[in-house]
Motif scaffolding. Sequence first.
Motif, PDB file in Angstrom:
ATOM      1  N   LEU A  34      36.927  39.560  40.349  1.00  0.00           N
ATOM      2  CA  LEU A  34      38.495  40.093  40.079  1.00  0.00           C
ATOM      3  C   LEU A  34      39.064  39.184  40.595  1.00  0.00           C
ATOM      4  O   LEU A  34      40.304  39.279  39.846  1.00  0.00           O
ATOM      5  CB  LEU A  34      38.083  41.375  39.725  1.00  0.00           C
ATOM      6  N   ASN A  35      39.335  38.992  41.884  1.00  0.00           N
ATOM      7  CA  ASN A  35      40.500  38.145  42.189  1.00  0.00           C
ATOM      8  C   ASN A  35      40.339  37.019  42.527  1.00  0.00           C
ATOM      9  O   ASN A  35      41.158  36.146  43.048  1.00  0.00           O
ATOM     10  CB  ASN A  35      40.809  38.386  43.905  1.00  0.00           C
ATOM     11  N   GLU A  36      39.068  36.357  41.847  1.00  0.00           N
ATOM     12  CA  GLU A  36      38.847  35.250  41.473  1.00  0.00           C
ATOM     13  C   GLU A  36      40.036  34.088  40.750  1.00  0.00           C
ATOM     14  O   GLU A  36      39.930  34.912  39.743  1.00  0.00           O
ATOM     15  CB  GLU A  36      37.515  34.412  41.380  1.00  0.00           C
ATOM     16  N   ILE A  37      40.287  33.107  41.167  1.00  0.00           N
ATOM     17  CA  ILE A  37      41.452  32.828  40.374  1.00  0.00           C
ATOM     18  C   ILE A  37      41.315  30.806  39.856  1.00  0.00           C
ATOM     19  O   ILE A  37      40.147  30.260  40.321  1.00  0.00           O
ATOM     20  CB  ILE A  37      43.156  32.056  41.397  1.00  0.00           C
ATOM     21  N   ASP A  38      41.221  31.103  38.376  1.00  0.00           N
ATOM     22  CA  ASP A  38      40.940  29.265  37.858  1.00  0.00           C
ATOM     23  C   ASP A  38      41.458  28.528  38.007  1.00  0.00           C
ATOM     24  O   ASP A  38      42.859  28.586  39.042  1.00  0.00           O
ATOM     25  CB  ASP A  38      40.954  30.045  36.250  1.00  0.00           C
ATOM     26  N   GLU A  39      41.864  27.316  37.422  1.00  0.00           N
ATOM     27  CA  GLU A  39      42.540  26.273  37.541  1.00  0.00           C
ATOM     28  C   GLU A  39      43.682  26.260  37.371  1.00  0.00           C
ATOM     29  O   GLU A  39      44.687  25.468  37.891  1.00  0.00           O
ATOM     30  CB  GLU A  39      41.453  24.924  37.562  1.00  0.00           C
ATOM     31  N   ASN A  40      44.081  26.903  36.733  1.00  0.00           N
ATOM     32  CA  ASN A  40      45.405  26.995  36.141  1.00  0.00           C
ATOM     33  C   ASN A  40      46.313  28.155  36.599  1.00  0.00           C
ATOM     34  O   ASN A  40      47.388  28.821  36.650  1.00  0.00           O
ATOM     35  CB  ASN A  40      45.344  26.973  35.055  1.00  0.00           C
TER      36      ASN A  40
ATOM     37  N   ILE B 259      37.583  48.529  39.131  1.00  0.00           N
ATOM     38  CA  ILE B 259      37.856  47.688  38.420  1.00  0.00           C
ATOM     39  C   ILE B 259      39.835  47.725  38.359  1.00  0.00           C
ATOM     40  O   ILE B 259      40.237  46.544  38.473  1.00  0.00           O
ATOM     41  CB  ILE B 259      37.405  47.868  37.616  1.00  0.00           C
ATOM     42  N   ILE B 260      39.527  49.543  38.178  1.00  0.00           N
ATOM     43  CA  ILE B 260      41.138  49.506  37.822  1.00  0.00           C
ATOM     44  C   ILE B 260      42.600  48.665  38.663  1.00  0.00           C
ATOM     45  O   ILE B 260      43.114  47.406  38.566  1.00  0.00           O
ATOM     46  CB  ILE B 260      41.834  50.494  36.763  1.00  0.00           C
TER      47      ILE B 260
ATOM     48  N   LYS C  11      46.167  47.197  31.204  1.00  0.00           N
ATOM     49  CA  LYS C  11      45.463  47.582  30.040  1.00  0.00           C
ATOM     50  C   LYS C  11      44.757  47.023  29.156  1.00  0.00           C
ATOM     51  O   LYS C  11      44.143  46.996  28.371  1.00  0.00           O
ATOM     52  CB  LYS C  11      46.545  48.535  29.774  1.00  0.00           C
ATOM     53  N   ASP C  12      45.527  45.569  29.621  1.00  0.00           N
ATOM     54  CA  ASP C  12      45.186  44.266  28.343  1.00  0.00           C
ATOM     55  C   ASP C  12      43.881  43.563  28.816  1.00  0.00           C
ATOM     56  O   ASP C  12      43.220  43.044  27.924  1.00  0.00           O
ATOM     57  CB  ASP C  12      45.956  43.489  28.706  1.00  0.00           C
ATOM     58  N   ARG C  13      43.221  43.603  30.202  1.00  0.00           N
ATOM     59  CA  ARG C  13      42.162  42.887  30.438  1.00  0.00           C
ATOM     60  C   ARG C  13      40.966  44.300  30.626  1.00  0.00           C
ATOM     61  O   ARG C  13      39.582  43.830  31.162  1.00  0.00           O
ATOM     62  CB  ARG C  13      42.262  42.519  31.608  1.00  0.00           C
ATOM     63  N   ILE C  14      40.821  45.511  29.806  1.00  0.00           N
ATOM     64  CA  ILE C  14      39.784  45.804  30.345  1.00  0.00           C
ATOM     65  C   ILE C  14      39.608  46.870  29.129  1.00  0.00           C
ATOM     66  O   ILE C  14      39.902  46.948  28.284  1.00  0.00           O
ATOM     67  CB  ILE C  14      39.905  47.309  31.042  1.00  0.00           C
ATOM     68  N   LEU C  15      37.959  46.940  29.046  1.00  0.00           N
ATOM     69  CA  LEU C  15      37.718  47.613  27.529  1.00  0.00           C
ATOM     70  C   LEU C  15      36.694  47.891  27.910  1.00  0.00           C
ATOM     71  O   LEU C  15      35.912  48.134  28.866  1.00  0.00           O
ATOM     72  CB  LEU C  15      37.249  46.826  26.542  1.00  0.00           C
ATOM     73  N   ILE C  16      36.726  49.261  27.263  1.00  0.00           N
ATOM     74  CA  ILE C  16      35.671  50.971  27.959  1.00  0.00           C
ATOM     75  C   ILE C  16      34.811  51.212  26.289  1.00  0.00           C
ATOM     76  O   ILE C  16      35.072  51.554  25.303  1.00  0.00           O
ATOM     77  CB  ILE C  16      36.358  51.789  28.576  1.00  0.00           C
ATOM     78  N   ALA C  17      33.665  50.890  26.453  1.00  0.00           N
ATOM     79  CA  ALA C  17      32.115  51.020  25.493  1.00  0.00           C
ATOM     80  C   ALA C  17      31.726  51.909  25.747  1.00  0.00           C
ATOM     81  O   ALA C  17      30.433  52.372  26.568  1.00  0.00           O
ATOM     82  CB  ALA C  17      31.852  49.748  25.104  1.00  0.00           C
TER      83      ALA C  17
END
Length: 334
Positions: A111-117, A147-148, A156-162
């Motif tokens: 979760l703490n990994e950063i992409d090339e951007n 996670i949170i 809120k925008d990056r989590i879904l609970i199913a």
Amino acid sequence: MHESNIFKDMENDVNSSNIDENTKKKLFANILNLKKQKINLMITGATGCGKSSTINAMFNMDVAKVGIGVDPETMEIKKFELDNLILWDSPGLGDGKEKDIQHSKGIISKLNEIDENGNPLIDLVLIILDGGSRDLGTSYELINSVIIPNLGEKAKDRILIAINQADVAMKGRHWDYENNKPLPKLVKFLEEKVQSVKNRVKEATGVDIEPIYYSAGFKDDDESQRPYNLSKLLYFIVKNTPMKKRLAYVNNTSKDQEMWSDSDEIKDYTAEIQKSFVETIVETSKAGGEIGKEIGDILGMGKTGEAIGRVAGAAVGTVKSVISSVGSFFSSFW
Ligand SMILES: Nc1nc2c(ncn2[C@@H]2O[C@H](COP(=O)(O)OP(=O)(O)OP(=O)(O)O)[C@@H](O)[C@H]2O)c(=O)[nH]1
Ligand SMILES: [Mg+2]
């Protein structure tokens, strides 16, 4: 490499249209930009909650390249690569103290990994709960403490609970096996479960999440897998994916109609999913150019429209009408 590729379709449609060269150039640049977008979706949850079943039902897994992490912390996180769509299948908590620490570390480091951007690598985390389990303690621990807190401000925008396994949430009672849907008593039970998960997360973290329930279904010897509300789940996944990345789902979701046919029908999820792909195309096509409503005829009625029309189980034979509705949807923007 693949039979159908939405970006190729778009390029072909633009190529064979009679718009001027300058506009074509702009459209090609926009398509190239879309092609570069990658989605990273993390799927986690306790052992046996149905991560693999969900992934298999939802995505076109026979083309997936499978890998695992190299460092000890992420070693148990499986990576499935489907072109631009990357799935990270990560064990949750509840496998004993030692394992739980290892899995938490693995998830936190991902979760703490950063992409090339410079953006977080993981676009979205799907947490699957076992609807039949009476003790969701370890799942709350996973959501609220692991996670949170590692998703930053826009959690809120990056989590879904199913909540999965809706069919056996009451040990198989009150499930309408013939029509593959919950009967009223089970609906009530599942809605209460949704509410209690929502409350528990809100109390612990202050974050408002709208969980959904579904069933990934199971494979029997003589019966095929028959999910319930899988289209609803995909709808929520697509809606929570940044717009310009969404097309990566088009090539990679299951083409098996059975997977998508049964839902609560509160919305036409298939149509909504397709509309959100159209939105992406419209928004990105507009960028940097004066491209009029002809984009609807070019892409909506071409191979692109056909490809979108097949997503999430549009019935054979209705594909044409989907294409034309997609076409008029395009046109309605101008
Ligand atoms: N009845 C029913 N069974 C399900 C459903 N989803 C999964 N199962 C069953 O539950 C069991 C575990 O499912 P998996 O998909 O392997 O779960 P998982 O989360 O990948 O498990 P691990 O990889 O071991 O952590 C399997 O026997 C599935 O067939 C469902 O919606 N309904
Ligand atoms: Mg699994």
